[in-house]
Design a protein around this motif. Structure first.
Motif, mmCIF file in Angstrom:
data_model
loop_
_atom_site.group_PDB
_atom_site.id
_atom_site.type_symbol
_atom_site.label_atom_id
_atom_site.label_comp_id
_atom_site.label_asym_id
_atom_site.label_seq_id
_atom_site.Cartn_x
_atom_site.Cartn_y
_atom_site.Cartn_z
ATOM 1 N N ILE A 54 -0.416 -5.565 10.704
ATOM 2 C CA ILE A 54 -0.242 -6.345 9.471
ATOM 3 C C ILE A 54 -1.489 -7.176 9.223
ATOM 4 C CG2 ILE A 54 1.131 -8.117 8.308
ATOM 5 C CD1 ILE A 54 3.502 -7.215 10.071
ATOM 6 N N ARG A 55 -2.009 -7.087 7.988
ATOM 7 C CA ARG A 55 -3.168 -7.860 7.543
ATOM 8 C C ARG A 55 -2.795 -8.533 6.226
ATOM 9 N NH1 ARG A 55 -4.101 -3.016 8.725
ATOM 10 N NH2 ARG A 55 -4.404 -2.318 6.593
ATOM 11 N N GLY A 56 -2.248 -9.741 6.335
ATOM 12 C CA GLY A 56 -1.828 -10.455 5.130
ATOM 13 C C GLY A 56 -0.670 -9.760 4.448
ATOM 14 N N THR A 57 -0.899 -9.304 3.225
ATOM 15 C CA THR A 57 0.157 -8.630 2.462
ATOM 16 C C THR A 57 0.041 -7.111 2.534
ATOM 17 O OG1 THR A 57 -1.151 -8.723 0.429
ATOM 18 C CG2 THR A 57 0.389 -10.547 0.834
ATOM 19 N N GLU A 58 -0.792 -6.615 3.450
ATOM 20 C CA GLU A 58 -0.938 -5.178 3.650
ATOM 21 C C GLU A 58 -0.639 -4.842 5.100
ATOM 22 O OE1 GLU A 58 -4.844 -4.074 2.374
ATOM 23 O OE2 GLU A 58 -4.383 -4.412 0.273
ATOM 24 N N ALA A 59 -0.160 -3.626 5.324
ATOM 25 C CA ALA A 59 0.151 -3.197 6.680
ATOM 26 C C ALA A 59 -0.043 -1.685 6.792
ATOM 27 C CB ALA A 59 1.579 -3.561 7.053
ATOM 28 N N THR A 60 -0.269 -1.240 8.022
ATOM 29 C CA THR A 60 -0.323 0.180 8.345
ATOM 30 C C THR A 60 0.665 0.423 9.474
ATOM 31 O OG1 THR A 60 -2.650 0.328 7.736
ATOM 32 C CG2 THR A 60 -1.776 2.091 9.115
ATOM 33 N N ALA A 61 1.521 1.410 9.300
ATOM 34 C CA ALA A 61 2.516 1.757 10.314
ATOM 35 C C ALA A 61 2.342 3.218 10.703
ATOM 36 C CB ALA A 61 3.921 1.519 9.783
ATOM 37 N N LEU A 62 2.354 3.488 12.000
ATOM 38 C CA LEU A 62 2.341 4.853 12.507
ATOM 39 C C LEU A 62 3.757 5.185 12.956
ATOM 40 C CD1 LEU A 62 -0.953 4.831 14.601
ATOM 41 C CD2 LEU A 62 -0.594 5.771 12.307
ATOM 42 N N LEU A 63 4.293 6.298 12.448
ATOM 43 C CA LEU A 63 5.650 6.707 12.761
ATOM 44 C C LEU A 63 5.658 8.139 13.279
ATOM 45 C CD1 LEU A 63 5.682 5.020 9.832
ATOM 46 C CD2 LEU A 63 8.099 5.127 10.323
ATOM 47 N N SER A 64 6.588 8.436 14.155
ATOM 48 C CA SER A 64 6.782 9.810 14.607
ATOM 49 C C SER A 64 8.268 10.071 14.738
ATOM 50 C CB SER A 64 6.066 10.062 15.938
ATOM 51 O OG SER A 64 6.637 9.265 16.949
ATOM 52 N N GLY A 65 8.648 11.315 14.621
ATOM 53 C CA GLY A 65 10.053 11.663 14.713
ATOM 54 C C GLY A 65 10.293 13.119 14.409
ATOM 55 N N THR A 66 11.474 13.396 13.871
ATOM 56 C CA THR A 66 11.848 14.780 13.588
ATOM 57 C C THR A 66 12.609 14.891 12.276
ATOM 58 O OG1 THR A 66 13.914 14.546 14.819
ATOM 59 C CG2 THR A 66 12.032 15.460 16.023
ATOM 60 N N TYR A 67 12.464 16.063 11.671
ATOM 61 C CA TYR A 67 13.323 16.489 10.574
ATOM 62 C C TYR A 67 14.204 17.570 11.183
ATOM 63 C CZ TYR A 67 9.825 14.489 7.352
ATOM 64 O OH TYR A 67 8.958 13.660 6.683
ATOM 65 N N ASP A 68 15.504 17.367 11.200
ATOM 66 C CA ASP A 68 16.460 18.317 11.750
ATOM 67 C C ASP A 68 17.341 18.765 10.591
ATOM 68 O OD1 ASP A 68 18.114 19.787 13.385
ATOM 69 O OD2 ASP A 68 18.916 18.074 14.490
ATOM 70 N N PHE A 69 17.351 20.071 10.286
ATOM 71 C CA PHE A 69 18.055 20.534 9.090
ATOM 72 C C PHE A 69 18.455 21.992 9.218
ATOM 73 C CE2 PHE A 69 13.577 21.309 8.645
ATOM 74 C CZ PHE A 69 13.480 22.577 8.092
ATOM 75 N N PHE A 70 19.361 22.403 8.340
ATOM 76 C CA PHE A 70 19.734 23.802 8.210
ATOM 77 C C PHE A 70 18.929 24.364 7.055
ATOM 78 C CE2 PHE A 70 22.182 27.342 6.559
ATOM 79 C CZ PHE A 70 22.452 28.047 7.724
ATOM 80 N N SER A 71 18.144 25.407 7.336
ATOM 81 C CA SER A 71 17.283 26.015 6.315
ATOM 82 C C SER A 71 18.059 27.062 5.528
ATOM 83 C CB SER A 71 16.071 26.667 6.980
ATOM 84 O OG SER A 71 15.365 27.449 6.035
ATOM 85 N N ARG A 72 18.073 26.890 4.222
ATOM 86 C CA ARG A 72 18.708 27.895 3.366
ATOM 87 C C ARG A 72 17.898 29.190 3.375
ATOM 88 N NH1 ARG A 72 19.872 23.490 -1.141
ATOM 89 N NH2 ARG A 72 21.931 22.847 -0.434
#
Length: 104
Positions: A54-72
């Motif tokens: 966080i830098r004042g009113t700006e921020a950078t976030a690093l996220l990781s995870g998964t998309y789990d879904f049924f593919s049509r």
């Protein structure tokens, strides 16, 4: 502080929900997201916040995870890893996403 979040995306209003927190989403990005969501059922998104700067009113976030879904398209359950960097800006109503970039 929030370190992990998950959600199930299963209705047409998810584009409006994304637009609310990501008002800078381009029409091309919205079209790509809408097209991707039409090819998925039972989408579960899990994201872990790896870091936030966080830098004042700006921020950078690093996220990781998964998309789990049924593919049509493939007619099977799929699980895709996701790693993104989000540029955020704090406004009167809270933090909003300015930009999302895929990272490796």
């Amino acid at each position: 502080s929030v370190s992990s979040c998950g959600t199930r995306v299963n209705s047409s209003r998810q584009i409006a929900d994304v637009r609310r927190i990501y008002p800078g989403m381009t029409s091309e990005q919205e079209q790509q997201l809408s097209q991707a969501l039409r090819s998925m059922e039972q989408l579960d998104v899990t994201l872990d916040i790896r870091s936030v700067e966080i830098r004042g009113t700006e921020a950078t976030a690093l996220l990781s995870g998964t998309y789990d879904f049924f593919s049509r398209d493939s007619r099977r359950r799929e699980r895709l890893p996701v790693n993104v960097s989000m540029s955020l800006e704090q406004g009167a109503g809270g933090w909003v996403v300015r930009q999302i970039r895929s990272v490796r």
